[in-house]
Design an enzyme around this catalytic site. Sequence first.
Site, PDB file in Angstrom:
ATOM      1  N   ASN A 117       0.568  -1.447   0.096  1.00 13.04           N
ATOM      2  CA  ASN A 117      -0.154   0.146  -0.005  1.00 13.04           C
ATOM      3  C   ASN A 117       1.129   1.436   0.214  1.00 13.04           C
ATOM      4  OD1 ASN A 117       0.447   0.978   2.614  1.00 13.04           O
ATOM      5  ND2 ASN A 117      -0.064  -1.021   3.272  1.00 13.04           N
ATOM      6  N   ASP A 122      -4.162  -6.179   4.741  1.00 12.92           N
ATOM      7  CA  ASP A 122      -5.151  -6.984   5.435  1.00 12.92           C
ATOM      8  C   ASP A 122      -5.328  -8.344   5.103  1.00 12.92           C
ATOM      9  OD1 ASP A 122      -6.564  -5.287   7.521  1.00 12.92           O
ATOM     10  OD2 ASP A 122      -7.217  -4.140   5.685  1.00 12.92           O
ATOM     11  N   LYS A 172       8.690 -17.818 -10.533  1.00 12.49           N
ATOM     12  CA  LYS A 172       7.864 -16.323 -11.455  1.00 12.49           C
ATOM     13  C   LYS A 172       6.422 -17.103 -11.802  1.00 12.49           C
ATOM     14  CE  LYS A 172       7.732 -12.478 -14.028  1.00 12.49           C
ATOM     15  NZ  LYS A 172       8.032 -11.555 -15.012  1.00 12.49           N
ATOM     16  N   ASP A 201      -4.827  -9.617  12.700  1.00 13.38           N
ATOM     17  CA  ASP A 201      -4.723  -8.579  13.224  1.00 13.38           C
ATOM     18  C   ASP A 201      -4.270  -8.292  15.156  1.00 13.38           C
ATOM     19  OD1 ASP A 201      -5.671  -6.085  14.406  1.00 13.38           O
ATOM     20  OD2 ASP A 201      -7.017  -5.921  13.587  1.00 13.38           O
ATOM     21  N   PHE A 246      -4.918   3.700  14.825  1.00 12.66           N
ATOM     22  CA  PHE A 246      -4.873   4.848  13.934  1.00 12.66           C
ATOM     23  C   PHE A 246      -5.951   4.206  12.701  1.00 12.66           C
ATOM     24  CE2 PHE A 246      -0.728   6.274  14.706  1.00 12.66           C
ATOM     25  CZ  PHE A 246      -0.765   7.019  14.741  1.00 12.66           C
ATOM     26  N   LYS A 298     -13.899   1.322  16.832  1.00 15.19           N
ATOM     27  CA  LYS A 298     -13.003   0.226  16.242  1.00 15.19           C
ATOM     28  C   LYS A 298     -11.810  -0.143  17.540  1.00 15.19           C
ATOM     29  CE  LYS A 298     -11.114   0.950  12.227  1.00 15.19           C
ATOM     30  NZ  LYS A 298     -11.062   1.785  10.866  1.00 15.19           N
TER      31      LYS A 298
HETATM   32  O1  C5P Z   1      -9.358  -1.855  11.204  1.00 16.46           O
HETATM   33  P1  C5P Z   1      -8.031  -1.291  10.331  1.00 16.46           P
HETATM   34  O2  C5P Z   1      -7.401  -2.120   9.274  1.00 16.46           O
HETATM   35  O3  C5P Z   1      -8.889  -0.120   9.924  1.00 16.46           O
HETATM   36  O4  C5P Z   1      -7.297  -0.499  11.953  1.00 16.46           O
HETATM   37  C1  C5P Z   1      -6.076   0.014  12.098  1.00 16.46           C
HETATM   38  C2  C5P Z   1      -5.528  -0.217  12.839  1.00 16.46           C
HETATM   39  O5  C5P Z   1      -5.011  -1.223  13.736  1.00 16.46           O
HETATM   40  C3  C5P Z   1      -3.779   0.355  13.221  1.00 16.46           C
HETATM   41  O6  C5P Z   1      -3.876   0.998  13.810  1.00 16.46           O
HETATM   42  C4  C5P Z   1      -3.072  -0.870  12.240  1.00 16.46           C
HETATM   43  O7  C5P Z   1      -1.246  -0.433  12.396  1.00 16.46           O
HETATM   44  C5  C5P Z   1      -3.581  -1.922  13.090  1.00 16.46           C
HETATM   45  N1  C5P Z   1      -3.852  -3.248  12.193  1.00 16.46           N
HETATM   46  C6  C5P Z   1      -3.014  -4.081  13.064  1.00 16.46           C
HETATM   47  N2  C5P Z   1      -3.038  -5.802  12.143  1.00 16.46           N
HETATM   48  C7  C5P Z   1      -4.055  -5.696  11.043  1.00 16.46           C
HETATM   49  C8  C5P Z   1      -4.736  -4.736  10.204  1.00 16.46           C
HETATM   50  C9  C5P Z   1      -5.261  -3.070  11.080  1.00 16.46           C
HETATM   51  O8  C5P Z   1      -2.273  -3.843  13.640  1.00 16.46           O
HETATM   52  N3  C5P Z   1      -3.772  -7.113  10.412  1.00 16.46           N
END
Ligand code: C5P
Length: 404
Positions: A212, A281, A291, A308, A325, A339
Amino acid sequence: MHLSTTAQKQILLGVTGGIAAYKAAELVRLLRAEGAAVRVVMTQAARAFVTPLTFEALSNEPVHLTLLDATEESAMGHISLARWANVILIAPATADFIARLRLGLADDLLATLCLATDAPIVLAPAMNRLMWENAATQENIRCLQDRGIRVFGPAAGEQACGEVGWGRMLEPVEICNQLEWIFQNGALAGLTVLISAGPTREPIDPVRYISNRSSGRMGYALAQAAQEAGAAVSLVSGPVSLPAPRVQEMVSVERAEEMYQAVVSRAIYHDIYIGAAAVADYTPATVAISKIKKQTGETMIHLIKTPDILSAVAALEDGPFTVGFAAETDRVEDYARQKLAAKCIDMIAANRVGQTRGGFESHENALQVYWNGGQRTLEMAPKTRLARQLIELIAERYHAKNPA
Ligand code: C5P
């Protein structure tokens, strides 16, 4: 009444030879208005731009010009001048002076003072944009930052030479603001802070990946601000093209799974965890060993959910104070508060993305910060300044939750 932390501080202002030297006169005036004592050291080249008399009048002190001045060495020699300073501020700092500082030369008064002090040294660079962008200057700056020297600016804009770009010295008022922060240390003194920053990179095959637009700037600025606030900082970073800040521990990772391992294994040893990384995600279910060949028609990549990290840290027994964040395009407060609750974290900093200013690749941002029972708005500002404000707020909430 707001009492500036710069009041009663002893500031040694080094002026080197650039056109921005005239702005240093205003800087002396502002610092004295804040209640600081200022002594000025000028290099030979600086005297081609401004006369010592200007600084003498504004600082109400003699200006120091040469290394081995017989009268000065018997009265206030360079060593005692170096000891006198609570901070050495060099504004403007030319490319030449920056290079000499990196080499550790002691062939004039200012360079010698920088070697002979244990006070913090701050540079406010000012030069033509190509000189600033030159690999030599960039390498010198990185090296000096690694040694703990702070760099304020430069700013972007129109330059004296008529070009436009990075290299303008920060305005004196901005230098004063940033200097105040240096004296304001201690909000996180004695605490350990773990920060994750940047994007993750999820491999598809040996040459392709999903990632990203996160630049890592916010997380890196938070690491620097937390360090300046007295914390011992561990930074877990995805791939970014930023110079590494001077932190206690720096861990480079690529995939979300690697970031998860690096963060979760360290979290219980830290007082605060700030999840500023843009963690993917989803990740490809399998990574091809060679490849993947071009297909004639459509193709599919099977993606699976990544763990997460933030929720996992928040769920730890005796875990750290957790800050997450959120990037939202609409209903910022609703989604951010959801959240906060769903991830069981202590605080969430939300920014509205998809606007003309701020966000992922930008140097500036604005944040809406929420916690149980409160919220605060941090207005649009450069990420470095915003990071300091957020660190202050985190320190405030951390201490409210963990009274001494
Ligand atoms: O759920 P979302 O991705 O919007 O949440 C964002 C927050 O969750 C950020 O602080 C990001 O660093 C954290 N995050 C995480 N692990 C993931 C996805 C998001 O720690 N797999």
